[in-house]
Motif scaffolding. Sequence first.
Motif, PDB file in Angstrom:
ATOM      1  N   ARG A  55       0.835  -1.211   0.000  1.00  0.00           N
ATOM      2  CA  ARG A  55       0.000   0.000   0.000  1.00  0.00           C
ATOM      3  C   ARG A  55       0.868   1.258   0.000  1.00  0.00           C
ATOM      4  NH1 ARG A  55      -2.809   3.878   2.838  1.00  0.00           N
ATOM      5  NH2 ARG A  55      -1.330   3.703   4.562  1.00  0.00           N
ATOM      6  N   ARG A  56       0.457   2.224  -0.794  1.00  0.00           N
ATOM      7  CA  ARG A  56       1.143   3.522  -0.792  1.00  0.00           C
ATOM      8  C   ARG A  56       0.871   4.197   0.551  1.00  0.00           C
ATOM      9  NH1 ARG A  56       3.332   7.203  -4.026  1.00  0.00           N
ATOM     10  NH2 ARG A  56       2.915   6.078  -5.962  1.00  0.00           N
ATOM     11  N   ASP A  57       1.936   4.466   1.327  1.00  0.00           N
ATOM     12  CA  ASP A  57       1.763   5.117   2.628  1.00  0.00           C
ATOM     13  C   ASP A  57       2.480   6.459   2.714  1.00  0.00           C
ATOM     14  OD1 ASP A  57       4.384   4.323   2.746  1.00  0.00           O
ATOM     15  OD2 ASP A  57       4.155   3.028   4.505  1.00  0.00           O
ATOM     16  N   ALA A  58       2.891   6.972   1.549  1.00  0.00           N
ATOM     17  CA  ALA A  58       3.515   8.292   1.468  1.00  0.00           C
ATOM     18  C   ALA A  58       3.329   8.801   0.042  1.00  0.00           C
ATOM     19  CB  ALA A  58       4.996   8.221   1.831  1.00  0.00           C
ATOM     20  N   PRO A  59       3.257  10.112  -0.158  1.00  0.00           N
ATOM     21  CA  PRO A  59       3.006  10.619  -1.515  1.00  0.00           C
ATOM     22  C   PRO A  59       4.237  10.613  -2.409  1.00  0.00           C
ATOM     23  CG  PRO A  59       3.127  12.434   0.068  1.00  0.00           C
ATOM     24  CD  PRO A  59       3.193  11.168   0.872  1.00  0.00           C
ATOM     25  N   GLU A  60       5.433  10.478  -1.814  1.00  0.00           N
ATOM     26  CA  GLU A  60       6.641  10.709  -2.607  1.00  0.00           C
ATOM     27  C   GLU A  60       7.033   9.600  -3.575  1.00  0.00           C
ATOM     28  OE1 GLU A  60       6.613  10.820   0.706  1.00  0.00           O
ATOM     29  OE2 GLU A  60       6.540  12.982   1.090  1.00  0.00           O
ATOM     30  N   PRO A  61       7.075   8.328  -3.163  1.00  0.00           N
ATOM     31  CA  PRO A  61       7.668   7.349  -4.077  1.00  0.00           C
ATOM     32  C   PRO A  61       6.838   7.162  -5.336  1.00  0.00           C
ATOM     33  CG  PRO A  61       6.641   6.243  -2.221  1.00  0.00           C
ATOM     34  CD  PRO A  61       6.595   7.707  -1.927  1.00  0.00           C
ATOM     35  N   PRO A  62       7.496   6.843  -6.453  1.00  0.00           N
ATOM     36  CA  PRO A  62       6.741   6.577  -7.684  1.00  0.00           C
ATOM     37  C   PRO A  62       5.910   5.312  -7.547  1.00  0.00           C
ATOM     38  CG  PRO A  62       9.065   6.063  -7.968  1.00  0.00           C
ATOM     39  CD  PRO A  62       8.944   6.731  -6.638  1.00  0.00           C
ATOM     40  N   THR A  63       5.007   5.111  -8.493  1.00  0.00           N
ATOM     41  CA  THR A  63       4.131   3.940  -8.433  1.00  0.00           C
ATOM     42  C   THR A  63       4.931   2.651  -8.414  1.00  0.00           C
ATOM     43  OG1 THR A  63       2.346   5.115  -9.537  1.00  0.00           O
ATOM     44  CG2 THR A  63       2.276   2.704  -9.618  1.00  0.00           C
ATOM     45  N   MET A  64       5.987   2.597  -9.217  1.00  0.00           N
ATOM     46  CA  MET A  64       6.801   1.380  -9.244  1.00  0.00           C
ATOM     47  C   MET A  64       8.266   1.723  -9.010  1.00  0.00           C
ATOM     48  SD  MET A  64       8.902  -0.989 -10.902  1.00  0.00           S
ATOM     49  CE  MET A  64       8.894  -0.810 -12.692  1.00  0.00           C
ATOM     50  N   VAL A  65       8.874   0.988  -8.073  1.00  0.00           N
ATOM     51  CA  VAL A  65      10.295   1.131  -7.767  1.00  0.00           C
ATOM     52  C   VAL A  65      10.950  -0.218  -8.011  1.00  0.00           C
ATOM     53  CG1 VAL A  65      11.996   1.575  -5.947  1.00  0.00           C
ATOM     54  CG2 VAL A  65       9.869   2.912  -6.029  1.00  0.00           C
ATOM     55  N   ARG A  66      12.096  -0.230  -8.656  1.00  0.00           N
ATOM     56  CA  ARG A  66      12.833  -1.471  -8.858  1.00  0.00           C
ATOM     57  C   ARG A  66      14.037  -1.457  -7.916  1.00  0.00           C
ATOM     58  NH1 ARG A  66      12.888  -5.257 -13.060  1.00  0.00           N
ATOM     59  NH2 ARG A  66      11.638  -3.874 -14.370  1.00  0.00           N
ATOM     60  N   THR A  67      14.149  -2.496  -7.084  1.00  0.00           N
ATOM     61  CA  THR A  67      15.260  -2.570  -6.144  1.00  0.00           C
ATOM     62  C   THR A  67      16.551  -2.903  -6.888  1.00  0.00           C
ATOM     63  OG1 THR A  67      15.120  -4.949  -5.690  1.00  0.00           O
ATOM     64  CG2 THR A  67      13.638  -3.496  -4.449  1.00  0.00           C
ATOM     65  N   VAL A  76       0.464   0.601  -4.182  1.00  0.00           N
ATOM     66  CA  VAL A  76      -0.949   0.541  -4.561  1.00  0.00           C
ATOM     67  C   VAL A  76      -1.707   1.689  -3.901  1.00  0.00           C
ATOM     68  CG1 VAL A  76      -3.061  -0.845  -4.423  1.00  0.00           C
ATOM     69  CG2 VAL A  76      -0.838  -1.960  -4.825  1.00  0.00           C
ATOM     70  N   PRO A  77      -2.452   2.488  -4.681  1.00  0.00           N
ATOM     71  CA  PRO A  77      -3.245   3.569  -4.103  1.00  0.00           C
ATOM     72  C   PRO A  77      -4.519   3.008  -3.472  1.00  0.00           C
ATOM     73  CG  PRO A  77      -3.526   3.526  -6.484  1.00  0.00           C
ATOM     74  CD  PRO A  77      -2.516   2.456  -6.157  1.00  0.00           C
TER      75      PRO A  77
END
Length: 413
Positions: A55-67, A76-77
């Motif tokens: 779940r998205r819990d902050a506005p900053e990170p993009p929708t998808m992050v690759r480690t 997920v919004p």
Amino acid sequence: MTYVKPRPGRIALVSEHASPLAELGGPDAGGQNVYVAQLADRLVRRGHDVTVYTRRDAPEPPTMVRTPQGVKVVHVPAGPPTAVPKDELLRWMPEFGAYLARAWRMTRPDVAHAHFWMSGLAALEGARGTDIPVVQTYHALGTVKKRHQGTADTSPPERVDIESRIGRRADRIIATCADELSELVAMGVPRSRISVVPCGVDTAHFAPVPPAGRAPARPRRLLAVGRLVPRKGFDRAIKALKDIPDAELLIAGGPEAPLLFADPEAERLRKIAFEYGVTDRVRMLGRVPQEGMPHLLSGADLVLSLPRYEPFGIVPIEAMACATPVVATAVGGHLDTVADGVTGRLVSPDGSADRELARIVRSLLDDPARRARYGVAGRTRVLSHYTWDRVADAVAQVYGELSTGPVLSGVAR
């Protein structure tokens, strides 16, 4: 069954509140975050395409992050883009599930693996009307939490009923220990659909750290590690210290050290230490970074893991990986991981047995040869049973047994 060369699979891991990117040590950031991160990493190393939905819990990170390892983490919004206690997230699981359904219609995973009961609710909704197999790992069960916490349990009242329904609907349940297996069967989950796969530990990171030079004289050192919540049993360790002379107790966990004076559980523990006359022998360290934990564990004479209940319990196997013997309560996963009289000692979770706890700790502190044997045996046991590679292989085996297409695990049915 015969071994065949496995093909890369598309795996969806659903972990609604426990992101593999989260910093450990918060109220809802712990063992599940580590499990999801390590499992995803090991599966990617085996050539699989792994996406973690959290779940998205902050506005900053993009929708998808690759480690850096190649794991895709999708935010997920569902609900507000702010931190929300996990016990308050149930209302947004339909929104989470609807997002998964849309994503999986566009790119179908070979298997969906849900972590925690609310993730199971979302994953089953996302897979509704498809042939996507859903695997469920609870990490903790509401029946156990309610039994031990009673009216202090903050879980939604629907939790136990929903967990039972998930257990009957999911294609396979992965329990982390034999105690959880028994609990699931008592809930009505068919034994034939439950596999037991333990949690793991990074044995390259958690390894014995030799002392740097000649160690200065110090009291014998006891160490307790975990989130600062009452069920972890740090109060028992403090009370037992009264009957353990020439020993100090270090407690690692909770907020950063400067913030401990504002932490209610830290304040409760300080009052207990004062009441039992051991204030000068109890040190609260606050949050210790992961990179510092092997040194801390290796430097202890004994690690005490004394929760009143514990779904699995990662601290004992981290200590054993560092060749440090453990005294642990005989609950949950401890019954599987700590070999009593071989890698450490199991003690009653009953708080009235504190004098017996103190006696066992004293006997081990007075016997360095036995502690050394326990330490060697603990490291050996972890390498044999609890590496993340072994965990990933066992989980992939479960995936392969459910896959409707070519196998994921390399084992043909």
